[in-house]
Design a protein around this motif. Structure first.
Motif, short mmCIF file in Angstrom:
data_model
loop_
_atom_site.label_atom_id
_atom_site.label_comp_id
_atom_site.label_asym_id
_atom_site.label_seq_id
_atom_site.Cartn_x
_atom_site.Cartn_y
_atom_site.Cartn_z
N LEU A 57 1.39 2.02 -3.56
CA LEU A 57 0.15 2.55 -4.11
C LEU A 57 -0.04 4.01 -3.67
O LEU A 57 -0.41 4.86 -4.47
CB LEU A 57 -1.04 1.71 -3.67
N TYR A 95 2.35 6.19 -5.62
CA TYR A 95 1.88 6.34 -6.99
C TYR A 95 0.73 7.34 -7.06
O TYR A 95 0.71 8.22 -7.93
CB TYR A 95 1.43 4.98 -7.55
N PHE A 110 0.81 -1.21 0.00
CA PHE A 110 0.00 0.00 0.00
C PHE A 110 0.84 1.26 0.00
O PHE A 110 0.40 2.30 -0.47
CB PHE A 110 -0.98 0.01 1.18
#
Length: 59
Positions: A8, A11, A5
């Motif tokens: 993520l 990103y 995560f």
């Protein structure tokens, strides 16, 4: 924190930053085009254009 995560999250943060940069560049581009426009050619839009545009912006 769950594994993966954080990648993520990085990103998503990168995409948010990139989007903000692109929006700012677009605003600057529009401003430059408006500066070139003759003020006599700038006028309020017709209601037949504004009405449907505002209605469509709801969705």
């Amino acid at each position: 924190m769950l594994v993966g995560f954080e990648k993520l999250h990085r990103y998503a943060e990168k995409r948010r930053t990139q989007t903000e940069i692109e929006i700012q560049a677009f605003k600057e581009q529009i401003a430059q085009e408006l500066i070139k426009t003759d003020p006599k050619k700038i006028h309020d839009p017709k209601i037949s254009v504004v009405g449907p545009a505002l209605e469509a912006s709801k969705y």
